[in-house]
Design an enzyme around this catalytic site. Sequence first.
Site, PDB file in Angstrom:
ATOM      1  CE  LYS A 169       4.832  -4.416  -3.292  1.00 32.00           C
ATOM      2  NZ  LYS A 169       3.832  -3.950  -4.156  1.00 32.00           N
ATOM      3  NE  ARG A 208       5.030   2.349  -2.004  1.00 31.28           N
ATOM      4  CZ  ARG A 208       4.207   0.854  -1.585  1.00 31.28           C
ATOM      5  NH1 ARG A 208       5.503   0.002  -0.960  1.00 31.28           N
ATOM      6  NH2 ARG A 208       3.219   0.443  -2.247  1.00 31.28           N
ATOM      7  NE  ARG A 247      -3.687  -6.420  -0.604  1.00 31.28           N
ATOM      8  CZ  ARG A 247      -3.056  -6.490  -1.444  1.00 31.28           C
ATOM      9  NH1 ARG A 247      -1.864  -7.121  -1.549  1.00 31.28           N
ATOM     10  NH2 ARG A 247      -2.772  -4.453  -1.029  1.00 31.28           N
ATOM     11  NE  ARG A 269      -2.989  -3.019   2.447  1.00 34.99           N
ATOM     12  CZ  ARG A 269      -1.872  -3.108   2.188  1.00 34.99           C
ATOM     13  NH1 ARG A 269      -1.417  -3.743   1.743  1.00 34.99           N
ATOM     14  NH2 ARG A 269      -1.602  -1.484   1.033  1.00 34.99           N
ATOM     15  NE  ARG A 279      -2.404   0.922  -2.725  1.00 39.25           N
ATOM     16  CZ  ARG A 279      -3.002  -0.499  -2.661  1.00 39.25           C
ATOM     17  NH1 ARG A 279      -4.149  -0.280  -2.251  1.00 39.25           N
ATOM     18  NH2 ARG A 279      -2.149  -1.453  -2.120  1.00 39.25           N
TER      19      ARG A 279
HETATM   20  P1  AMP Z   1       2.069  -1.234   0.579  1.00 42.24           P
HETATM   21  O1  AMP Z   1       1.427  -1.884   1.837  1.00 42.24           O
HETATM   22  O2  AMP Z   1       3.515  -2.148   0.734  1.00 42.24           O
HETATM   23  O3  AMP Z   1       1.190  -1.462  -0.570  1.00 42.24           O
HETATM   24  O4  AMP Z   1       2.359   0.302   1.079  1.00 42.24           O
HETATM   25  C1  AMP Z   1       0.774   0.856   1.541  1.00 42.24           C
HETATM   26  C2  AMP Z   1       1.021   2.371   1.788  1.00 42.24           C
HETATM   27  O5  AMP Z   1       1.989   2.356   2.139  1.00 42.24           O
HETATM   28  C3  AMP Z   1       1.324   2.992   0.474  1.00 42.24           C
HETATM   29  O6  AMP Z   1       0.561   2.685  -0.707  1.00 42.24           O
HETATM   30  C4  AMP Z   1       2.153   3.721   1.142  1.00 42.24           C
HETATM   31  O7  AMP Z   1       0.948   4.876   1.542  1.00 42.24           O
HETATM   32  C5  AMP Z   1       3.146   4.014   1.972  1.00 42.24           C
HETATM   33  N1  AMP Z   1       4.435   3.327   1.673  1.00 42.24           N
HETATM   34  C6  AMP Z   1       4.798   1.935   1.785  1.00 42.24           C
HETATM   35  N2  AMP Z   1       6.133   1.984   1.545  1.00 42.24           N
HETATM   36  C7  AMP Z   1       6.800   2.915   1.235  1.00 42.24           C
HETATM   37  C8  AMP Z   1       7.056   3.708   0.617  1.00 42.24           C
HETATM   38  N3  AMP Z   1       8.423   2.706   0.589  1.00 42.24           N
HETATM   39  N4  AMP Z   1       8.060   5.035   0.767  1.00 42.24           N
HETATM   40  C9  AMP Z   1       6.244   5.719   0.719  1.00 42.24           C
HETATM   41  N5  AMP Z   1       5.340   5.265   1.531  1.00 42.24           N
HETATM   42  C10 AMP Z   1       5.046   4.050   1.393  1.00 42.24           C
END
Ligand code: AMP
Length: 192
Positions: A14, A89, A128, A134, A146
């Site tokens: 993404k 999400r 990654r 991260r 996740r």
């Molecule tokens: P990402 O960078 O999109 O993989 O997001 C990393 C982490 O941020 C996720 O595993 C969640 O813990 C949190 N997170 C990101 N977006 C959301 C969302 N829309 N709702 C809840 N938690 C989120």
Amino acid sequence: MLNIVLFGPPGAGKGTQSEKLIARYQLVHLSTGDIFRANIKGETELGKLAKSFIDKGELVPDSVTISMLESEVNKFENPKGFIFDGFPRTSAQAQALDQFLSSKNAEITCMLALEVEEEELRVRLYNRAKTSGRPDDADPEVIQNRIDVYNRETAPVADFYRGQGKYKGIDGIGSIDEISNRLFEAIEAIVA
Ligand code: AMP
């Protein structure tokens, strides 16, 4: 406005594909994960709260995430549109986003869902982790959580947009440019 929900499991690409879409369509990129990570880095209250969930691979609570997203959207005057990356999400987030956009006489144009099977996701996230820095990419248990959270809470969000006739699945396997081209074709077919 062109408002795209870029959807897919962790590691689907993404973030990478958002860059391509911004360059082509001059959209505002809103990644809730990036915003949380910036808050963690800046040691804000929001960052401290978010970190406790992110480090475990759990979702940050809806109320916090929704109000953060809305205030980010409100920062832009007359945008051409948004790419929502990592949001919504949960079904509650999807409903809140619809209501919020309709209060601004706007709506989601389409959900583009990158489809990648689980085994490939694990390999991508593992790789990654070597460069992303991260912590949530580095721990296999957190990665699995996740993916499980995605299957349980996030995958149903696709049905929300399917019900509105806005869902488009995109094969997420191939080179970065091949996948970008599939996204461009899908968008151009929708807005044509
Ligand atoms: P990402 O960078 O999109 O993989 O997001 C990393 C982490 O941020 C996720 O595993 C969640 O813990 C949190 N997170 C990101 N977006 C959301 C969302 N829309 N709702 C809840 N938690 C989120």
